[in-house]
Design a protein around this motif. Sequence first.
Motif, short mmCIF file in Angstrom:
data_model
loop_
_atom_site.label_atom_id
_atom_site.label_comp_id
_atom_site.label_asym_id
_atom_site.label_seq_id
_atom_site.Cartn_x
_atom_site.Cartn_y
_atom_site.Cartn_z
N PHE A 29 0.83 -1.20 0.00
CA PHE A 29 0.00 0.00 0.00
C PHE A 29 0.86 1.25 0.00
CE2 PHE A 29 -2.41 -3.26 2.16
CZ PHE A 29 -3.69 -3.12 1.68
N VAL A 30 0.35 2.30 -0.63
CA VAL A 30 0.88 3.65 -0.43
C VAL A 30 -0.33 4.57 -0.23
CG1 VAL A 30 2.03 5.62 -1.46
CG2 VAL A 30 3.04 3.36 -1.69
N VAL A 31 -0.23 5.43 0.77
CA VAL A 31 -1.33 6.35 1.09
C VAL A 31 -0.95 7.77 0.69
CG1 VAL A 31 -2.79 7.28 2.92
CG2 VAL A 31 -1.98 4.91 3.06
N VAL A 32 -1.83 8.44 -0.03
CA VAL A 32 -1.70 9.87 -0.31
C VAL A 32 -2.70 10.58 0.58
CG1 VAL A 32 -1.85 11.70 -2.03
CG2 VAL A 32 -1.01 9.44 -2.70
N PRO A 33 -2.23 11.27 1.63
CA PRO A 33 -3.14 11.88 2.60
C PRO A 33 -3.65 13.25 2.16
CG PRO A 33 -0.91 12.30 3.28
CD PRO A 33 -0.81 11.48 2.01
N GLN A 34 -4.59 13.76 2.92
CA GLN A 34 -5.11 15.11 2.66
C GLN A 34 -4.04 16.16 2.93
OE1 GLN A 34 -8.62 16.05 4.92
NE2 GLN A 34 -8.53 18.22 4.43
N ASP A 35 -3.34 16.02 4.04
CA ASP A 35 -2.30 16.98 4.42
C ASP A 35 -0.93 16.41 4.06
OD1 ASP A 35 -4.16 18.80 5.56
OD2 ASP A 35 -4.27 17.52 7.34
N VAL A 36 -0.37 16.92 2.98
CA VAL A 36 0.90 16.41 2.47
C VAL A 36 2.07 17.01 3.24
CG1 VAL A 36 2.41 16.31 0.45
CG2 VAL A 36 -0.07 16.09 0.17
N VAL A 37 3.00 16.17 3.63
CA VAL A 37 4.22 16.63 4.29
C VAL A 37 5.37 16.56 3.30
CG1 VAL A 37 5.85 16.25 6.17
CG2 VAL A 37 3.41 15.87 6.55
N LEU A 38 5.98 17.71 3.01
CA LEU A 38 7.18 17.76 2.19
C LEU A 38 8.36 18.12 3.09
CD1 LEU A 38 5.93 19.62 -1.03
CD2 LEU A 38 5.98 17.16 -0.56
N PHE A 39 9.54 17.69 2.69
CA PHE A 39 10.72 17.87 3.51
C PHE A 39 11.73 18.79 2.82
CE2 PHE A 39 8.76 13.86 4.57
CZ PHE A 39 8.73 13.90 5.96
N PRO A 40 12.49 19.55 3.58
CA PRO A 40 13.51 20.41 2.97
C PRO A 40 14.45 19.61 2.07
CG PRO A 40 13.25 20.92 5.30
CD PRO A 40 12.46 19.67 5.05
N GLY A 41 14.80 20.19 0.95
CA GLY A 41 15.62 19.51 -0.05
C GLY A 41 15.21 19.99 -1.41
N ASP A 42 14.96 19.06 -2.32
CA ASP A 42 14.43 19.43 -3.63
C ASP A 42 13.29 18.50 -3.99
OD1 ASP A 42 15.67 17.07 -4.42
OD2 ASP A 42 17.35 18.06 -5.41
N VAL A 43 12.68 18.74 -5.15
CA VAL A 43 11.53 17.94 -5.56
C VAL A 43 11.94 16.48 -5.75
CG1 VAL A 43 9.83 17.56 -7.40
CG2 VAL A 43 10.29 19.88 -6.60
N LEU A 44 13.11 16.25 -6.33
CA LEU A 44 13.57 14.88 -6.56
C LEU A 44 13.66 14.09 -5.25
CD1 LEU A 44 14.69 12.63 -8.36
CD2 LEU A 44 16.96 13.66 -8.11
N SER A 45 14.25 14.68 -4.23
CA SER A 45 14.41 13.96 -2.96
C SER A 45 13.06 13.71 -2.29
CB SER A 45 15.34 14.73 -2.02
OG SER A 45 14.76 15.98 -1.64
N ASN A 46 12.08 14.56 -2.57
CA ASN A 46 10.74 14.35 -2.01
C ASN A 46 9.97 13.30 -2.78
OD1 ASN A 46 9.60 16.26 0.31
ND2 ASN A 46 11.23 17.34 -0.77
N VAL A 47 10.17 13.23 -4.09
CA VAL A 47 9.51 12.20 -4.88
C VAL A 47 10.08 10.82 -4.55
CG1 VAL A 47 9.18 11.29 -7.23
CG2 VAL A 47 8.83 13.74 -6.76
#
Length: 212
Positions: A40-58
């Motif tokens: 499973f992977v869950v995409v929640p309502q409130d997305v948490v992104l982390f400092p870095g760049d888009v690639l590291s978050n994907v």
Amino acid sequence: AGKTTVVSLLQRLYEIDGGEIRVDGVDVRDMDRDKLRKRFVVVPQDVVLFPGDVLSNVALGVDEPDEERARRIVESVGLARLLEKHGEGLRTKVGDRGQNFSVGERQLIALARALYRDPEILILDEATSSMDSETEAVVQEAIARALQGRTAIVIAHRLSTIRKADEILVFHRGTIVERGPHDALLAAGGVYAKLHRLQFEKADEGAAALAG
């Protein structure tokens, strides 16, 4: 009504004390918990992104991300053209909690993150509930592409999000009171039809007021 609780039980975040939950015909209690959750992977309502760049978050949690794979996924969900305005594509910097991105962009990054893991079952938990209708349309298009060839469980109050689902389960006070495809539920004239009428009549009245 219990929608989020059900998907939590499905992943054995809680253990059931009665009945059965089966995935591919197997009781989840008979599966290794870690192996079950990796499906499973869950995409929640409130997305948490982390400092870095888009690639590291994907490619979250991957030490050496496959940049080409990430690029293909970002393009498939329609995020690439939105990142163009930031000027650095996958290398676009992500600030604290992703506040330099719009709600829709954060949701698309979360969707790309989910697809990078290539789950068997994708759970979308109110993923579009906080968006305006224009942003929701972009994300809905991305979701439609993302769901091709995989099982998805979509939790939503906005009925526009689920109208194309193969089967809709209507929860009321912890019980499934109706189930079936969109057209059949409308024709039945029950709870779903009432919710649909309330949501879309309200939207029509708002449009009429704006036009007036």
